[in-house]
Motif scaffolding. Structure first.
Motif, short mmCIF file in Angstrom:
data_model
loop_
_atom_site.label_atom_id
_atom_site.label_comp_id
_atom_site.label_asym_id
_atom_site.label_seq_id
_atom_site.Cartn_x
_atom_site.Cartn_y
_atom_site.Cartn_z
N ALA A 68 0.82 -1.20 0.00
CA ALA A 68 0.00 0.00 0.00
C ALA A 68 0.86 1.26 0.00
O ALA A 68 0.54 2.24 -0.66
CB ALA A 68 -0.93 -0.01 1.21
N LEU A 69 1.97 1.21 0.75
CA LEU A 69 2.87 2.37 0.79
C LEU A 69 3.55 2.59 -0.56
O LEU A 69 3.75 3.72 -0.99
CB LEU A 69 3.94 2.15 1.87
N ALA A 70 3.87 1.48 -1.23
CA ALA A 70 4.58 1.59 -2.50
C ALA A 70 3.66 1.96 -3.65
O ALA A 70 4.10 2.52 -4.65
CB ALA A 70 5.28 0.26 -2.81
N GLY A 71 2.38 1.65 -3.53
CA GLY A 71 1.46 1.89 -4.63
C GLY A 71 0.23 2.66 -4.18
O GLY A 71 0.18 3.27 -3.13
N ARG A 72 -0.81 2.60 -5.02
CA ARG A 72 -2.04 3.33 -4.73
C ARG A 72 -2.91 2.61 -3.71
O ARG A 72 -3.73 3.23 -3.05
CB ARG A 72 -2.82 3.53 -6.02
N HIS A 73 -2.79 1.27 -3.63
CA HIS A 73 -3.68 0.49 -2.75
C HIS A 73 -3.01 -0.82 -2.39
O HIS A 73 -1.95 -1.18 -2.91
CB HIS A 73 -5.02 0.25 -3.44
N ASN A 74 -3.65 -1.55 -1.47
CA ASN A 74 -3.07 -2.81 -0.99
C ASN A 74 -3.60 -4.05 -1.69
O ASN A 74 -3.30 -5.18 -1.29
CB ASN A 74 -3.28 -2.94 0.53
N GLY A 75 -4.43 -3.87 -2.71
CA GLY A 75 -4.95 -5.01 -3.46
C GLY A 75 -6.16 -5.67 -2.84
O GLY A 75 -6.64 -6.69 -3.34
N ILE A 76 -6.70 -5.08 -1.75
CA ILE A 76 -7.85 -5.66 -1.06
C ILE A 76 -9.11 -4.87 -1.40
O ILE A 76 -9.09 -3.64 -1.47
CB ILE A 76 -7.64 -5.63 0.47
N ILE A 77 -10.21 -5.59 -1.60
CA ILE A 77 -11.53 -4.97 -1.70
C ILE A 77 -12.29 -5.32 -0.43
O ILE A 77 -12.50 -6.50 -0.13
CB ILE A 77 -12.29 -5.43 -2.95
N GLY A 78 -12.64 -4.31 0.35
CA GLY A 78 -13.37 -4.53 1.60
C GLY A 78 -14.87 -4.60 1.34
O GLY A 78 -15.40 -3.86 0.52
N VAL A 79 -15.53 -5.50 2.03
CA VAL A 79 -16.99 -5.63 1.95
C VAL A 79 -17.56 -5.50 3.36
O VAL A 79 -17.25 -6.31 4.23
CB VAL A 79 -17.42 -6.96 1.32
N ILE A 80 -18.37 -4.48 3.57
CA ILE A 80 -19.01 -4.26 4.87
C ILE A 80 -20.47 -4.68 4.75
O ILE A 80 -21.20 -4.18 3.90
CB ILE A 80 -18.93 -2.78 5.29
N THR A 81 -20.90 -5.60 5.59
CA THR A 81 -22.26 -6.11 5.55
C THR A 81 -22.83 -6.19 6.96
O THR A 81 -22.09 -6.43 7.91
CB THR A 81 -22.32 -7.50 4.90
#
Length: 346
Positions: A68-81
């Motif tokens: 995440a520090l090296a790029g735009r995001h950490n590759g995770i998609i969070g789902v809140i339900t």
């Protein structure tokens, strides 16, 4: 015992293995290893297998925080339900994961257990981790969420009742209509004293109850005694039996029930059998969600079918397009619902 010790050693070893160590062992650059782990399709099958085997042998664990520090995001998609534990969410989850399975993204879930005051905290927690995107799958209220959504650096998509605030990246249905139309269906089959049973006070349940009341008033048959609710913590099927028994005490001439889940409807069906009440002749029953067992009860349950898989797939696809900077298509998608007539109604 030896296997457990060996696993412990591997875990400790993996904590200190760097990406460069894996790259050195394979004989390629660290960037090749990184790209292969995120997008395995960009390397040959032989190299991919070599990398995966080496990663497993060395116990390498990717550092999502560093990514995440090296790029735009950490590759995770969070789902809140609010309802990861409920049967109805399974179809949504499968749709989301089927859409994302062939991508570089991985899914992480968080359940609020219907506590509206925890929704903003869960979203804030995800956003601090620099996710690729977030799906809010059924928020109770957007009051505390909207400021976070406005300032978010990643796209956020929504599964909502269509009366709620978000205007883009939204997939859902009109739960008011999903309460009114089944009630009109029962009226069209000749039922006159139609009860409503439900559990929970979330916005979707409230909207369906409002739809039921609107339709029953429209028919000139409204009676406040016909609607009854139950404790969130109760077993759904047991609660269905309990609520129907209470309805019979209050309104002995009740001749139909619109239940807010198929589990509740099953409870009504069981209570009718125990009392010798004929279904659908004496009492009609309509459930909600079209769960698998509903087609196999005796008689089979009339119910409201929600395209849960389609909703999950479409919201994930919409989010994926936003992450990649592509046009999302429609900003707000109504997936609708269908009434499935079966043996529990005339």
């Amino acid at each position: 015992m030896r296997a457990a010790v060996e696993r412990g050693r591997k875990a400790r070893r993996g904590a200190h293995v760097k990406l460069s160590d894996v790259a050195k062992k394979v004989g390629v650059s660290p960037i090749t290893i990184s790209r292969a782990l995120r997008n395995p399709e960009i390397v040959s099958e032989d190299l991919r297998q070599t990398i995966l085997r080496t990663v497993a042998e060395m116990g390498y664990i990717p550092n999502l925080a560093a990514r995440a520090l090296a790029g735009r995001h950490n590759g995770i998609i969070g789902v809140i339900t609010p309802a990861l534990h409920q049967h109805g969410f399974a179809g949504l989850m499968i749709g989301i994961e089927d859409c994302l399975r062939a991508t570089e993204f991985r899914v992480q879930y968080s359940s609020t257990l219907h506590h509206a005051d925890g929704e903003a905290g869960e979203l804030r927690s995800f956003l601090t981790q620099k996710p690729a995107g977030v799906i809010i799958a059924g928020a109770e209220s957007y009051g505390d969420l909207l400021p976070l959504i406005k300032d978010a650096t990643c796209p956020i998509a929504h599964i909502t009742d269509l009366s709620q605030e978000p205007a883009r990246l939204v997939v859902g249905l009109d739960h008011h209509a999903a309460g009114a139309e089944p009630t009109r269906f029962l009226l069209s089959r000749g039922y006159e004293r139609i009860g409503f049973i439900g559990r929970g006070t979330d916005i979707r349940s409230r909207r369906r109850k409002e739809g039921y009341e609107a339709a029953i008033r429209e028919a000139g048959r409204f009676d406040p005694d016909l609607a009854i609710g139950g404790d969130e913590g109760s077993s759904s099927t047991g609660l269905g039996r309990e609520l129907f028994a209470r309805l019979l005490q209050r309104v002995p001439d009740i001749d139909a029930v619109f239940a807010q889940s198929d589990h509740l409807a099953l409870g009504v069906l069981i209570e009718c059998a125990a009392r010798g009440i004929r279904v659908p002749e004496d009492v009609g029953i309509c459930g909600f969600n079209d769960l698998e067992f509903s087609a196999f009860t005796q008689p089979s349950l009339t119910t409201v079918q929600i395209a849960r898989y389609d909703i999950g797939y479409r919201v994930a696809d919409m989010l994926l397009r936003a992450i990649r900077g592509e046009p999302p298509g429609e900003g707000k998608v109504d997936c609708g619902f269908s009434i499935i007539p079966r043996g529990s109604t005339r």
